[in-house]
Design a protein around this motif. Structure first.
Motif, PDB file in Angstrom:
ATOM      1  N   GLY A 218       0.827  -1.219   0.000  1.00 18.99           N
ATOM      2  CA  GLY A 218       0.000   0.000   0.000  1.00 18.99           C
ATOM      3  C   GLY A 218       0.848   1.251   0.000  1.00 18.99           C
ATOM      4  N   ALA A 219       0.270   2.326  -0.616  1.00 25.51           N
ATOM      5  CA  ALA A 219       1.006   3.589  -0.697  1.00 25.51           C
ATOM      6  C   ALA A 219       0.406   4.647   0.207  1.00 25.51           C
ATOM      7  CB  ALA A 219       1.011   4.072  -2.132  1.00 25.51           C
ATOM      8  N   GLY A 220      -0.555   4.258   1.050  1.00 28.82           N
ATOM      9  CA  GLY A 220      -1.164   5.235   1.966  1.00 28.82           C
ATOM     10  C   GLY A 220      -2.174   6.120   1.285  1.00 28.82           C
ATOM     11  N   LEU A 221      -2.807   5.662   0.242  1.00 29.03           N
ATOM     12  CA  LEU A 221      -3.757   6.507  -0.483  1.00 29.03           C
ATOM     13  C   LEU A 221      -5.196   6.038  -0.344  1.00 29.03           C
ATOM     14  CD1 LEU A 221      -1.789   7.079  -3.794  1.00 29.03           C
ATOM     15  CD2 LEU A 221      -2.200   8.704  -1.954  1.00 29.03           C
ATOM     16  N   GLY A 222      -5.400   4.766  -0.023  1.00 28.22           N
ATOM     17  CA  GLY A 222      -6.743   4.184  -0.018  1.00 28.22           C
ATOM     18  C   GLY A 222      -7.733   4.974   0.818  1.00 28.22           C
ATOM     19  N   LEU A 223      -7.376   5.289   2.082  1.00 29.68           N
ATOM     20  CA  LEU A 223      -8.328   5.974   2.965  1.00 29.68           C
ATOM     21  C   LEU A 223      -8.532   7.432   2.550  1.00 29.68           C
ATOM     22  CD1 LEU A 223      -7.480   4.518   6.495  1.00 29.68           C
ATOM     23  CD2 LEU A 223      -9.434   4.018   5.022  1.00 29.68           C
ATOM     24  N   ALA A 224      -7.453   8.056   2.037  1.00 29.23           N
ATOM     25  CA  ALA A 224      -7.599   9.447   1.573  1.00 29.23           C
ATOM     26  C   ALA A 224      -8.588   9.497   0.425  1.00 29.23           C
ATOM     27  CB  ALA A 224      -6.254  10.005   1.157  1.00 29.23           C
ATOM     28  N   ILE A 225      -8.498   8.528  -0.475  1.00 23.85           N
ATOM     29  CA  ILE A 225      -9.432   8.474  -1.607  1.00 23.85           C
ATOM     30  C   ILE A 225     -10.847   8.204  -1.094  1.00 23.85           C
ATOM     31  CG2 ILE A 225     -10.069   7.116  -3.647  1.00 23.85           C
ATOM     32  CD1 ILE A 225      -7.013   6.679  -4.085  1.00 23.85           C
ATOM     33  N   SER A 226     -10.973   7.253  -0.154  1.00 22.62           N
ATOM     34  CA  SER A 226     -12.300   6.921   0.381  1.00 22.62           C
ATOM     35  C   SER A 226     -12.920   8.143   1.053  1.00 22.62           C
ATOM     36  CB  SER A 226     -12.191   5.802   1.409  1.00 22.62           C
ATOM     37  OG  SER A 226     -11.567   4.684   0.809  1.00 22.62           O
TER      38      SER A 226
ATOM     39  N   ALA B 273     -12.254  11.349   0.461  1.00 23.48           N
ATOM     40  CA  ALA B 273     -12.625  12.344  -0.548  1.00 23.48           C
ATOM     41  C   ALA B 273     -13.925  11.939  -1.229  1.00 23.48           C
ATOM     42  CB  ALA B 273     -11.503  12.492  -1.561  1.00 23.48           C
ATOM     43  N   PHE B 274     -14.065  10.662  -1.584  1.00 24.09           N
ATOM     44  CA  PHE B 274     -15.292  10.196  -2.248  1.00 24.09           C
ATOM     45  C   PHE B 274     -16.512  10.367  -1.338  1.00 24.09           C
ATOM     46  CE2 PHE B 274     -13.291   6.980  -5.481  1.00 24.09           C
ATOM     47  CZ  PHE B 274     -12.747   8.064  -6.167  1.00 24.09           C
ATOM     48  N   THR B 275     -16.355   9.955  -0.064  1.00 22.77           N
ATOM     49  CA  THR B 275     -17.494  10.059   0.865  1.00 22.77           C
ATOM     50  C   THR B 275     -17.961  11.507   0.951  1.00 22.77           C
ATOM     51  OG1 THR B 275     -16.327   8.427   2.173  1.00 22.77           O
ATOM     52  CG2 THR B 275     -18.276   9.379   3.164  1.00 22.77           C
TER      53      THR B 275
ATOM     54  N   LEU C   5     -17.477  13.905  -1.159  1.00 22.08           N
ATOM     55  CA  LEU C   5     -18.090  14.351  -2.429  1.00 22.08           C
ATOM     56  C   LEU C   5     -19.538  13.887  -2.525  1.00 22.08           C
ATOM     57  CD1 LEU C   5     -15.181  13.747  -4.968  1.00 22.08           C
ATOM     58  CD2 LEU C   5     -16.258  15.935  -4.435  1.00 22.08           C
ATOM     59  N   LEU C   6     -19.850  12.782  -1.872  1.00 21.59           N
ATOM     60  CA  LEU C   6     -21.226  12.266  -1.920  1.00 21.59           C
ATOM     61  C   LEU C   6     -22.088  12.832  -0.788  1.00 21.59           C
ATOM     62  CD1 LEU C   6     -20.524   8.523  -2.817  1.00 21.59           C
ATOM     63  CD2 LEU C   6     -21.215  10.360  -4.336  1.00 21.59           C
ATOM     64  N   GLY C   7     -21.482  13.722   0.025  1.00 16.82           N
ATOM     65  CA  GLY C   7     -22.250  14.391   1.083  1.00 16.82           C
ATOM     66  C   GLY C   7     -22.228  13.648   2.408  1.00 16.82           C
ATOM     67  N   GLY C   8     -21.339  12.677   2.571  1.00 13.77           N
ATOM     68  CA  GLY C   8     -21.303  11.923   3.826  1.00 13.77           C
ATOM     69  C   GLY C   8     -20.019  12.150   4.584  1.00 13.77           C
ATOM     70  N   LYS C   9     -19.785  11.318   5.591  1.00 15.67           N
ATOM     71  CA  LYS C   9     -18.518  11.426   6.318  1.00 15.67           C
ATOM     72  C   LYS C   9     -18.000  10.023   6.631  1.00 15.67           C
ATOM     73  CE  LYS C   9     -20.682  12.421  10.828  1.00 15.67           C
ATOM     74  NZ  LYS C   9     -22.078  12.092  10.536  1.00 15.67           N
ATOM     75  N   ILE C  10     -16.708   9.970   6.966  1.00 14.24           N
ATOM     76  CA  ILE C  10     -16.090   8.670   7.212  1.00 14.24           C
ATOM     77  C   ILE C  10     -15.318   8.733   8.511  1.00 14.24           C
ATOM     78  CG2 ILE C  10     -14.016   9.219   5.864  1.00 14.24           C
ATOM     79  CD1 ILE C  10     -14.048   6.283   4.874  1.00 14.24           C
ATOM     80  N   TRP C  11     -15.342   7.673   9.301  1.00 16.42           N
ATOM     81  CA  TRP C  11     -14.569   7.639  10.548  1.00 16.42           C
ATOM     82  C   TRP C  11     -14.264   6.200  10.922  1.00 16.42           C
ATOM     83  CZ3 TRP C  11     -19.778   8.040  10.197  1.00 16.42           C
ATOM     84  CH2 TRP C  11     -20.585   7.276  11.056  1.00 16.42           C
ATOM     85  N   VAL C  12     -13.444   6.071  11.959  1.00 12.06           N
ATOM     86  CA  VAL C  12     -13.065   4.721  12.350  1.00 12.06           C
ATOM     87  C   VAL C  12     -13.210   4.549  13.860  1.00 12.06           C
ATOM     88  CG1 VAL C  12     -10.613   5.248  12.611  1.00 12.06           C
ATOM     89  CG2 VAL C  12     -11.289   2.924  12.072  1.00 12.06           C
ATOM     90  N   GLU C  13     -13.627   3.395  14.270  1.00 10.13           N
ATOM     91  CA  GLU C  13     -13.612   3.031  15.691  1.00 10.13           C
ATOM     92  C   GLU C  13     -12.765   1.781  15.791  1.00 10.13           C
ATOM     93  OE1 GLU C  13     -17.701   2.683  16.885  1.00 10.13           O
ATOM     94  OE2 GLU C  13     -18.034   4.823  16.549  1.00 10.13           O
ATOM     95  N   SER C  14     -11.830   1.784  16.712  1.00  6.19           N
ATOM     96  CA  SER C  14     -10.909   0.650  16.707  1.00  6.19           C
ATOM     97  C   SER C  14     -10.341   0.387  18.092  1.00  6.19           C
ATOM     98  CB  SER C  14      -9.774   0.953  15.731  1.00  6.19           C
ATOM     99  OG  SER C  14      -8.881  -0.124  15.702  1.00  6.19           O
ATOM    100  N   GLU C  15     -10.072  -0.852  18.363  1.00  4.95           N
ATOM    101  CA  GLU C  15      -9.366  -1.214  19.595  1.00  4.95           C
ATOM    102  C   GLU C  15      -8.130  -1.966  19.182  1.00  4.95           C
ATOM    103  OE1 GLU C  15     -11.865  -3.384  22.347  1.00  4.95           O
ATOM    104  OE2 GLU C  15     -13.374  -1.784  22.146  1.00  4.95           O
ATOM    105  N   GLU C  16      -7.021  -1.573  19.722  1.00  8.42           N
ATOM    106  CA  GLU C  16      -5.766  -2.187  19.300  1.00  8.42           C
ATOM    107  C   GLU C  16      -5.592  -3.550  19.972  1.00  8.42           C
ATOM    108  OE1 GLU C  16      -1.432  -0.657  18.321  1.00  8.42           O
ATOM    109  OE2 GLU C  16      -2.430   0.479  19.915  1.00  8.42           O
TER     110      GLU C  16
END
Ligand code: ADP
Length: 604
Positions: free
Chosen positions: A554-562, A564-566, A568-579
């Motif tokens: 991976g080049a570290g672009l997948g989430l940035a693209i996701s 930007a797309f979200t 552009l479609l009027g939504g938002k993106i976030w993450v919930e995670s436990e290590e």
């Protein structure tokens, strides 16, 4: 009384009146400025009067002449003081000495004692003028003439008794009252002069006061009890543009005070009249005839009648309009400068942030380049390596197929990288196009599931999906390609970072949000994401680990693209995670969420 005595007396009286006039016209008027020479001169004039007195005597007893030197010298001592009186005493003494005769010693004693008693009275009864001065003067006259009677002892003994008999009554009843009368006359002159002087001073003070009020750059007004203008100076008229007749007798507050302050100031004024006290100084605005505002700093004085009744107020005001304007301008300038300063500070801050960003981007871009070249080289090497192996002739079919598979996987990996790079540059250039169309979201989820099912299950991981709507309801209007791309990105990451457990994808309908939205999720039981990384990973080129020695592609672009797309479609993106925590034996988990706004019209 014998005729010569009468003439002598009249002559003496005339001389004493002259003496009193000397006091009035020369002495009192120059009282403050008298120097020693004037005092000496006065002494000579007094001596002259004394000598003339002595040369107009009358004979009471044959051979013994009398005059009124005792009156003159005692009153002189009291009114003129030591220098003139002592000179008069000396000169008259010398003249008396030259005359000689039987009365010489008594004459000298009388000269000495009368002058001295006057001087002593002046010295020890300085307040004689203030109470019962008639009695004081009479007492002094009596003292002088009783001593004079006693001084008959200096006469030849045969003459003492006849003279005493002759002069006793006149001395007590004529000389003593004469002394008093002369003193009273001179005291009255002194009083008159004092009054005259006071009046002159008063006039002068009045003249100066009105000069101050009339001229200069000071406003002055006098108001009557009802607030009407009794007096105002030229300066007020000049700065306000009124004529005297437009101002005098008019109400100050109605004419000069701005309407919004009028009631308040009237109240203050009438209140002050009642309590008989004005606030000493205050600042307010007055209006000119043309309505301009002037700032005046007032100083107020209560005007009272003789009976202590308040009859109005006198005010002196300084026109501080210019300095007020300057002050205002300075304040405005200050505010502007402060605002400018704030702006500069903001710009500075922005520049600092931009600089940090630039530095950060620079660093990230370098990391990205290294990554990209690593990401391209790795599959490229594997393609070249396996292609080389394929050339060998003795390959069994099974090996051939394995090599071709590896070449295919590396080719796909390269394609993905190149696709991501192209997409991110489109996003950065703002040329990504969104195409809204109606489609069935369940089909999208299912096709993602189908795409990765084999790959995931081969890894030994459970893979499942949940659709939040029935197939008939699941039609939404959005960009299906973008939603598909986001899901694929998220699932790829889930596969990359999960080694056992499960991956779940799907969506739910959120009716309560405004507008209603579909909330997609991609859930895995992988290593998890550190708290401080949760925001950063959505930035381009950002990876959980930015070193090349990491185990993941991976080049570290997948989430940035996701992201930007979200958006552009009027939504938002976030993450919930436990290590994941090996020490505690705790498994990690990560859920990526993104929302897509939708209409709920057809949804039950
Ligand atoms: P890439 O995967 O190419 O590195 P991404 O933008 O897709 O780039 O992801 C950025 C970083 O986010 C990853 O490097 C990884 O550290 C973290 N990440 C993404 N998805 C997951 C996941 N499911 N579990 C753990 N970490 C993840």
């Amino acid at each position: 009384m014998k005729e010569p005595i009468l003439i002598g007396l009249l002559q003496n009286a005339a001389l004493l009146i002259a003496f009193s006039m000397l006091y009035q016209s020369v002495w009192i008027k120059n009282e403050a400025t008298k120097g020693t020479s004037t005092k000496i001169l006065t002494g000579f004039v007094l001596s002259s009067i004394g000598v003339i007195l002595m040369s107009t005597p009358w004979m009471m007893v044959p051979g013994i002449a009398f005059d009124m030197r005792s009156v003159l010298l005692s009153v002189s001592g009291l009114f003129f003081g030591p220098i003139p009186t002592i000179i008069a005493m000396l000169i008259t003494g010398i003249v008396r000495f030259t005359i000689g005769g039987d009365g010489l010693w008594m004459g000298l004693v009388v000269i000495f004692s009368s002058g001295s008693i006057g001087l002593l009275w002046r010295r020890f009864r300085p307040n004689w003028k203030f109470n019962n001065y008639y009695l004081e003067l009479l007492a002094m006259g009596l003292a002088v003439h009783i001593v004079m009677l006693v001084s008959t002892v200096f006469l030849p003994s045969d003459k003492i008794f006849p003279i005493l008999k002759t002069i006793a009554l006149p001395l007590i009843f004529i000389y003593s009252p004469a002394t008093m009368l002369l003193g009273v006359l001179m005291f009255k002159q002194y009083k008159n002069w004092q009054n005259e002087l006071a009046q002159l001073k008063l006039k002068e003070a009045e003249r100066r006061f009105s000069q101050i009020l009339e001229s200069g750059n000071v406003v002055s007004i006098m108001l009557n009890n009802d607030g009407s203008i009794n007096f105002c100076n030229d300066y007020l008229l000049r700065i306000t543009g009124y004529k005297p007749e437009e101002v005098l007798d008019k109400n100050w507050f109605d004419l000069f005070v701005p309407s919004d302050l009028r009631e308040k100031l009237k109240e203050l004024f009438f209140g002050s009249i009642t309590i008989k006290e004005f606030s000493k100084d205050y600042e307010n605005i007055i209006l000119t005839k043309s309505g301009e505002e002037l700032y005046i700093l007032w100083y107020n004085i209560v005007l009272k009648s003789d009976s202590d009744e308040i009859i109005g107020m006198a005010s002196i005001g300084v026109n501080i309009t210019e300095s007020k304007i300057h002050e205002k301008m300075l304040k405005e300038k200050n505010i502007k400068i402060e605002a400018q300063n704030e702006e500069y500070k903001k710009i500075n801050q922005e520049l600092r942030i931009a600089k940090n960003h630039a530095e950060e981007s620079d660093r990230l871009k370098s990391a990205f380049l290294a990554n990209v070249s690593h990401e391209i080289r790795t599959p490229m090497n594997s393609i070249l390596g396996f292609s080389g192996l394929l050339k060998e002739s003795d390959l069994v079919n099974e090996d051939q197929m394995r090599y071709i598979g590896a070449i295919e996987h590396s080719g796909n990996r390269m394609l993905n990288i190149i696709d991501d790079i192209l997409t991110i540059s489109k996003i950065e250039a703002g040329t990504v196009e969104i195409t809204f169309s109606k489609f069935n979201v369940n089909e999208q989820v299912e096709s993602v599931y189908e795409l990765f099912k084999d790959e995931i299950t081969q890894k030994g991981i459970d893979f499942s999906y949940i659709n939040g709507l029935t197939d008939s309801e699941a039609f939404i209007k959005s960009d299906s390609e973008k939603i598909y791309a986001i899901l694929i990105n998220l699932v790829r990451n889930a596969i990359k970072f999960t080694n056992h457990g499960s991956i779940k994808i799907g969506y739910v309908l959120k009716r309560n949000s405004e507008p209603a939205e579909l909330e997609f999720f991609v859930k895995d039981t992988g290593g998890g994401i550190r708290e401080e990384q949760k925001e950063l990973i959505f930035e381009r080129f950002r990876q959980g680990s930015e070193s090349l020695s990491r185990n993941y592609e991976g080049a570290g672009l997948g989430l940035a693209i996701s992201k930007a797309f979200t958006e552009l479609l009027g939504g938002k993106i976030w993450v919930e995670s436990e290590e994941q925590n090996f020490a505690l034996g705790k498994a990690g988990k990560t859920v990526f969420y993104f929302t897509i706004p939708t209409e709920v019209k057809n949804i039950k």
